[in-house]
Design an enzyme around this catalytic site. Sequence first.
Site, PDB file in Angstrom:
ATOM      1  N   LYS A   1      31.135  -7.592  27.532  1.00 12.34           N
ATOM      2  CA  LYS A   1      32.537  -7.538  27.068  1.00 12.34           C
ATOM      3  C   LYS A   1      32.784  -8.535  25.936  1.00 12.34           C
ATOM      4  CE  LYS A   1      34.268  -6.751  31.782  1.00 12.34           C
ATOM      5  NZ  LYS A   1      35.056  -7.402  32.841  1.00 12.34           N
TER       6      LYS A   1
ATOM      7  N   HIS B   1       8.656 -22.704  24.765  1.00 13.13           N
ATOM      8  CA  HIS B   1       8.452 -22.082  26.077  1.00 13.13           C
ATOM      9  C   HIS B   1       7.720 -23.125  26.935  1.00 13.13           C
ATOM     10  CE1 HIS B   1       8.041 -19.157  29.107  1.00 13.13           C
ATOM     11  NE2 HIS B   1       7.511 -18.155  28.430  1.00 13.13           N
TER      12      HIS B   1
ATOM     13  N   ARG C   1      16.436 -17.640  29.616  1.00 13.36           N
ATOM     14  CA  ARG C   1      15.697 -17.119  28.460  1.00 13.36           C
ATOM     15  C   ARG C   1      16.707 -16.464  27.535  1.00 13.36           C
ATOM     16  NH1 ARG C   1      10.317 -13.535  28.443  1.00 13.36           N
ATOM     17  NH2 ARG C   1       9.485 -15.624  28.784  1.00 13.36           N
TER      18      ARG C   1
ATOM     19  N   ARG D   1       6.499 -11.825  33.851  1.00  9.51           N
ATOM     20  CA  ARG D   1       5.873 -12.980  34.493  1.00  9.51           C
ATOM     21  C   ARG D   1       6.803 -14.163  34.680  1.00  9.51           C
ATOM     22  NH1 ARG D   1       2.437  -9.930  32.499  1.00  9.51           N
ATOM     23  NH2 ARG D   1       3.962  -9.863  30.834  1.00  9.51           N
ATOM     24  N   THR D   2       7.487 -14.534  33.598  1.00 12.30           N
ATOM     25  CA  THR D   2       8.292 -15.758  33.694  1.00 12.30           C
ATOM     26  C   THR D   2       9.387 -15.557  34.738  1.00 12.30           C
ATOM     27  OG1 THR D   2       7.802 -16.128  31.376  1.00 12.30           O
ATOM     28  CG2 THR D   2       9.533 -17.479  32.327  1.00 12.30           C
TER      29      THR D   2
HETATM   30  C1  NCD Z   1       5.538 -14.716  26.353  1.00 12.94           C
HETATM   31  C2  NCD Z   1       6.954 -14.945  25.870  1.00 12.94           C
HETATM   32  O1  NCD Z   1       7.907 -14.336  26.387  1.00 12.94           O
HETATM   33  O2  NCD Z   1       7.072 -15.766  24.988  1.00 12.94           O
HETATM   34  N1  NCD Z   1       5.462 -14.155  27.611  1.00 12.94           N
HETATM   35  C3  NCD Z   1       5.524 -14.992  28.706  1.00 12.94           C
HETATM   36  O3  NCD Z   1       6.492 -15.664  28.939  1.00 12.94           O
HETATM   37  N2  NCD Z   1       4.436 -15.052  29.489  1.00 12.94           N
HETATM   38  C4  NCD Z   1       4.634 -14.095  25.384  1.00 12.94           C
HETATM   39  C5  NCD Z   1       5.038 -12.890  24.593  1.00 12.94           C
HETATM   40  O4  NCD Z   1       6.085 -12.287  24.811  1.00 12.94           O
HETATM   41  O5  NCD Z   1       4.245 -12.529  23.734  1.00 12.94           O
END
Ligand code: NCD
Length: 297
Positions: A77, A126, A98, A49-50
Amino acid sequence: MVSIRDLEKKEIESYLAEAAKMEKLLNRPKSELLKGKVIASMFFEPSTRTNMSFQAAAKRLGAKIMTFYPGTSSTAKGETLGDTIRMIDGYVDAIVLRHPSEGAARFASDLALHPVINAGDGGNQHPTQTLLDLYTIKKLKGKISGLKVALLGDLKHARTMRSLLFGLAMFGAKVTLISPPALRMDEDVLAEVKEKFGAIPKQTSEMSLAGFDVLYVCRIQKERFSDPMEAERMQKDFRVDLEALKSANKNLAILHPLPKVDEIPPEVDFDPRAKYFEQAKNGVPVRMAVLYKAIKG
Ligand code: NCD
């Protein structure tokens, strides 16, 4: 956009207002608000999703987005995150990052000249998820203040929950934290929301779902456990199935950042109270607002 803790209430409100405008843009021919801009999407942890909603958001604003793949890049590497960030910063107008290490986004934003947007740093923060969660709650319920909200699941390891508790406390929701005793929210997070907003969430290990306006569930964050078997054991006792939802309000909104694993069985998807797919959809306008403000704001 590194941590929700860096934002004032007014700023969050302005993101939510901008997202509402972006949502209207979605139904019009392609916008060119970020035409000519280039964005890097760097995911060192899995994401659906993100990642995809940032890509969709960039494209719907007319920007180009490039994907960095750690497995086939010089990370494999042994190149450091710092070197990679400095370099990519020279190619683009914004970086979406991320990373499994807590503090990675702060580190990257200190090094980069362009905006860095935290798409999740380990179990820490997040912030764009919290913006979309607040946006969804406001859209569904018309307000956030005074709502009875339960956060249920792995409150110790989930960055979504840490960020969201801060946002909910800031907006005056009445929060109950439901988790196995070993997966309670860290004391430092609780101390902070108490000090900043006077919020004292109720903490319980009882699966009683009666009386809430919003139930926000997250999966047990297995990848952050030293013993994955223990994670599985805990998951079983915190399942939100139709039986558990029998006592819940008729107008409850069930949210989840997704992915869901076994904590919400598929039967619940057909309950009108399940709003998590709608919530995920809100990721696009909210991330359009975040990208637009980061680059043009
Ligand atoms: C979450 C995350 O990556 O923190 N997912 C997201 O970004 N929608 C939740 C999760 O991984 O449980």
